[in-house]
Write an enzyme that holds these catalytic residues in place. Structure first.
Site, PDB file in Angstrom:
ATOM      1  CG  ASP A  13      -1.761  -1.254   1.314  1.00 28.11           C
ATOM      2  OD1 ASP A  13      -2.342  -1.657   0.303  1.00 28.11           O
ATOM      3  OD2 ASP A  13      -1.784  -1.854   2.400  1.00 28.11           O
ATOM      4  CE  LYS A  16       2.791  -2.640  -4.957  1.00 25.42           C
ATOM      5  NZ  LYS A  16       2.808  -2.651  -3.511  1.00 25.42           N
ATOM      6  CG  ASN A  38      -2.874 -11.083  -2.365  1.00 29.92           C
ATOM      7  OD1 ASN A  38      -2.749 -10.964  -3.581  1.00 29.92           O
ATOM      8  ND2 ASN A  38      -1.913 -11.591  -1.621  1.00 29.92           N
ATOM      9  N   GLY A  40      -4.299  -4.710  -4.670  1.00 33.21           N
ATOM     10  CA  GLY A  40      -5.341  -3.812  -5.153  1.00 33.21           C
ATOM     11  C   GLY A  40      -4.789  -2.443  -5.359  1.00 33.21           C
ATOM     12  CG  HIS A  41      -2.796  -0.841  -8.120  1.00 29.77           C
ATOM     13  ND1 HIS A  41      -1.710  -1.669  -8.051  1.00 29.77           N
ATOM     14  CD2 HIS A  41      -3.209  -0.838  -9.379  1.00 29.77           C
ATOM     15  CE1 HIS A  41      -1.500  -2.153  -9.243  1.00 29.77           C
ATOM     16  NE2 HIS A  41      -2.374  -1.672 -10.065  1.00 29.77           N
ATOM     17  CB  THR A 129      -6.778 -10.493   1.595  1.00 24.15           C
ATOM     18  OG1 THR A 129      -6.297 -11.630   0.875  1.00 24.15           O
ATOM     19  CG2 THR A 129      -5.684  -9.441   1.673  1.00 24.15           C
ATOM     20  CD  GLN A 223       0.573  -9.195  -2.280  1.00 18.76           C
ATOM     21  OE1 GLN A 223       1.302  -9.934  -2.921  1.00 18.76           O
ATOM     22  NE2 GLN A 223      -0.646  -8.932  -2.643  1.00 18.76           N
ATOM     23  CB  VAL A 299      -7.974  -5.851  -1.195  1.00 16.63           C
ATOM     24  CG1 VAL A 299      -8.583  -7.232  -1.022  1.00 16.63           C
ATOM     25  CG2 VAL A 299      -7.310  -5.742  -2.564  1.00 16.63           C
ATOM     26  CB  THR A 300      -9.096  -5.611   3.639  1.00 12.71           C
ATOM     27  OG1 THR A 300      -8.214  -4.500   3.870  1.00 12.71           O
ATOM     28  CG2 THR A 300      -8.267  -6.798   3.191  1.00 12.71           C
ATOM     29  NE  ARG A 302      -7.907  -6.295   6.746  1.00 12.79           N
ATOM     30  CZ  ARG A 302      -7.011  -7.292   6.819  1.00 12.79           C
ATOM     31  NH1 ARG A 302      -6.708  -7.831   7.963  1.00 12.79           N
ATOM     32  NH2 ARG A 302      -6.416  -7.725   5.739  1.00 12.79           N
ATOM     33  NE  ARG A 304      -3.757   0.752   3.192  1.00  7.98           N
ATOM     34  CZ  ARG A 304      -3.992   1.534   2.138  1.00  7.98           C
ATOM     35  NH1 ARG A 304      -3.657   2.798   2.156  1.00  7.98           N
ATOM     36  NH2 ARG A 304      -4.539   1.034   1.057  1.00  7.98           N
TER      37      ARG A 304
HETATM   38  P1  IMP Z   1      -2.734 -12.870   2.235  1.00 11.01           P
HETATM   39  O1  IMP Z   1      -1.838 -12.359   1.161  1.00 11.01           O
HETATM   40  O2  IMP Z   1      -4.181 -12.654   1.945  1.00 11.01           O
HETATM   41  O3  IMP Z   1      -2.412 -14.288   2.623  1.00 11.01           O
HETATM   42  O4  IMP Z   1      -2.461 -12.005   3.559  1.00 11.01           O
HETATM   43  C1  IMP Z   1      -1.222 -12.080   4.266  1.00 11.01           C
HETATM   44  C2  IMP Z   1      -0.779 -10.736   4.795  1.00 11.01           C
HETATM   45  O5  IMP Z   1      -0.445  -9.894   3.698  1.00 11.01           O
HETATM   46  C3  IMP Z   1      -1.854  -9.979   5.581  1.00 11.01           C
HETATM   47  O6  IMP Z   1      -1.234  -9.235   6.606  1.00 11.01           O
HETATM   48  C4  IMP Z   1      -2.452  -9.036   4.547  1.00 11.01           C
HETATM   49  O7  IMP Z   1      -3.032  -7.910   5.145  1.00 11.01           O
HETATM   50  C5  IMP Z   1      -1.204  -8.684   3.757  1.00 11.01           C
HETATM   51  N1  IMP Z   1      -1.486  -8.268   2.380  1.00 11.01           N
HETATM   52  C6  IMP Z   1      -1.825  -9.057   1.333  1.00 11.01           C
HETATM   53  N2  IMP Z   1      -1.981  -8.325   0.211  1.00 11.01           N
HETATM   54  C7  IMP Z   1      -1.708  -7.054   0.554  1.00 11.01           C
HETATM   55  C8  IMP Z   1      -1.660  -5.834  -0.188  1.00 11.01           C
HETATM   56  O8  IMP Z   1      -1.882  -5.755  -1.387  1.00 11.01           O
HETATM   57  N3  IMP Z   1      -1.319  -4.715   0.538  1.00 11.01           N
HETATM   58  C9  IMP Z   1      -1.023  -4.764   1.862  1.00 11.01           C
HETATM   59  N4  IMP Z   1      -1.044  -5.891   2.571  1.00 11.01           N
HETATM   60  C10 IMP Z   1      -1.382  -7.012   1.935  1.00 11.01           C
END
Ligand code: IMP
Length: 429
Positions: A13, A16, A38, A40-41, A129, A223, A299-300, A302, A304
């Site tokens: 985040d 990018k 997972n 997102g932009h 996610t 990520q 994406v979530t 949530r 930060r």
């Molecule tokens: P997963 O990739 O869904 O397995 O999540 C694993 C960890 O990576 C969690 O802490 C997520 O919040 C974080 N995460 C996954 N994708 C992103 C992203 O695009 N931006 C920020 N954190 C991410």
């Protein structure tokens, strides 16, 4: 012609989207090489806002987008993203999107397992996610993944499903979650086949041809380094290698093709999900950074977690990720703060360390050692040259460069694409 790989240098985040969009407009091909939906932009092009998680950004810019074998692909997510951007007037077809035939698929049982596991972890959850990313990568490494090319072979598919279901249903049963039946999954896969197979090809051949033709390729990371499955704050990480080195393996091209590695870092730090965050702020300053920086996950959704810039960690990310230049984003969010802090190392137990150690308890115990810097009263928002920045802001950027041992080659001063100070063209090599 030089290529460029873009990776996040913190916990994701970093903004990018804006940088990748600018680079995509100058590239011929944009390749995703890891992660899945997972990521997102948000891209704003011609007044239209596109929210992408799987499609390579180049598709919005009229470039060829490639989803490499290093990605884990959820067909449902891809098809709905295509439908969404098509509704916004874009055309997505095999003319501008190609998918590696050997890309592993995310099936409905993957998010189910992801969520059941997170629920079972209770207070120790990773904060994933919930999109099934981890379980899909496990199946790939466990050699039981269903890959895109399998959709063309119903017999292979049927056999592979048996093996996959044996594995997943055993786990789901143990976790007390509902089990999956074969037939609906098989039918679903066969229904996806005609929609997805036209995009499928040996993308390594296309990338090899692009290399010979001197085309500009942008490798678009998702990520960030501190979420890398090997080098990040394990186990609070994603399940792929997010470092630039993986651009080669995740696309099917040699490491010499990666070109310049650009790391994106925010002028402060944020993180979603659980895990260590030594410079996290639980006070009004942290709250202010979150509000001014609009720190909500794409994406979530949530909120930060926010904190001071951690130069010690970014330096580690620069070294591990092979970052040759940094794009520093969201400098304007720091406008008006009386003083700023930069973390230069950690105190762990009685010892001082200039790297984040690998062990979990040591990471959790890391206390930041700060250098205090003067803030600036003026505004950096919208600046397009160093001359337009307050002197203290220039000093802050220069100090970051020294501490992380990488030059800042791009500086972003507002969400607007044109509000960028470009000090070096990454495609110039
Ligand atoms: P997963 O990739 O869904 O397995 O999540 C694993 C960890 O990576 C969690 O802490 C997520 O919040 C974080 N995460 C996954 N994708 C992103 C992203 O695009 N931006 C920020 N954190 C991410």
């Amino acid at each position: 012609m030089a290529n460029v790989a873009v990776i996040g240098a913190q916990w994701g985040d970093e903004g990018k989207g804006k940088v990748v969009d600018w680079l995509a407009s100058r590239a011929d091909i944009v390749v995703r090489f890891q992660g899945g939906h997972n990521a997102g932009h948000t891209l704003v092009v011609g007044g239209e806002t596109y929210k992408l998680s799987l499609l390579p950004s180049g598709v919005v810019r009229g470039k060829l987008g490639i989803i490499g074998n290093g990605v884990v692909l959820d067909p449902e997510a891809l098809l709905s993203e295509i439908a969404k951007v098509t509704g916004q007037g874009l055309s997505v077809s095999p003319a501008n999107l190609r998918i590696a035939e050997n890309v592993p698929l995310i099936l409905p049982l993957h998010p189910a397992l992801d969520r059941a596991r997170e629920a079972a972890r209770g207070g120790d959850k990773i904060g994933t996610t919930g999109r099934g990313i981890g379980p899909a990568y496990e199946d790939k490494v466990g050699r039981r993944a269903i890959r895109l090319c399998d959709l063309a072979e119903p017999e292979t598919l049927s056999k592979k499903l048996d093996e996959l279901l044996l594995h997943h249903n055993s786990l789901l049963k143990g976790l007390g979650a509902p089990l999956f039946e074969k037939q609906p999954l098989f039918d679903q896969l066969l229904a996806w086949a005609p929609q997805l197979l036209p995009f499928s090809e040996a993308v390594w051949e296309r990338l090899d041809a692009a290399k010979r033709e001197g085309k500009r390729v942008l490798f678009e990371g998702a990520q960030a380094v501190m979420l890398d499955v090997d080098h990040g704050t394990y186990p609070f990480v994603t399940s792929s290698n997010t470092v630039a080195g993986n651009a080669a393996a995740g696309a099917g091209i040699g490491p010499d093709a990666i070109g310049m590695v650009l790391g994106i870092a925010k002028a402060y730090s944020t993180r979603v999900g659980s895990g260590p965050f030594p410079t996290e702020l639980h006070d009004a300053i942290g709250q202010g950074l979150g509000d001014r920086g609009r720190e909500f996950g794409t994406v979530t959704g949530r909120r930060r977690r926010c904190g001071w810039f951690d130069a010690c960690m970014v330096r580690q990310g620069v070294k591990i990720g092979g970052v040759q230049g940094l794009a520093l984003t969201k400098l304007d969010v720091l406008d008006g703060l009386a003083e700023l802090k930069i973390c230069t190392g950690y105190r762990i137990g009685g010892a001082v360390m200039h790297r984040l150690p690998a062990a979990m308890a040591a990471q959790a115990a890391a206390e930041p050692i700060y250098e205090v810097m003067e803030g600036w009263a003026g505004s950096t928002a919208g600046a397009r040259s160093y001359a337009q920045l307050p002197a203290a802001a220039v000093k802050y950027v220069r100090r970051i460069e020294e501490l992380v041992e990488a030059p800042v080659v791009l500086l972003s001063t507002s969400p607007d694409r044109d509000d960028t100070i470009t000090l070096r063209d990454p495609f110039a090599g």
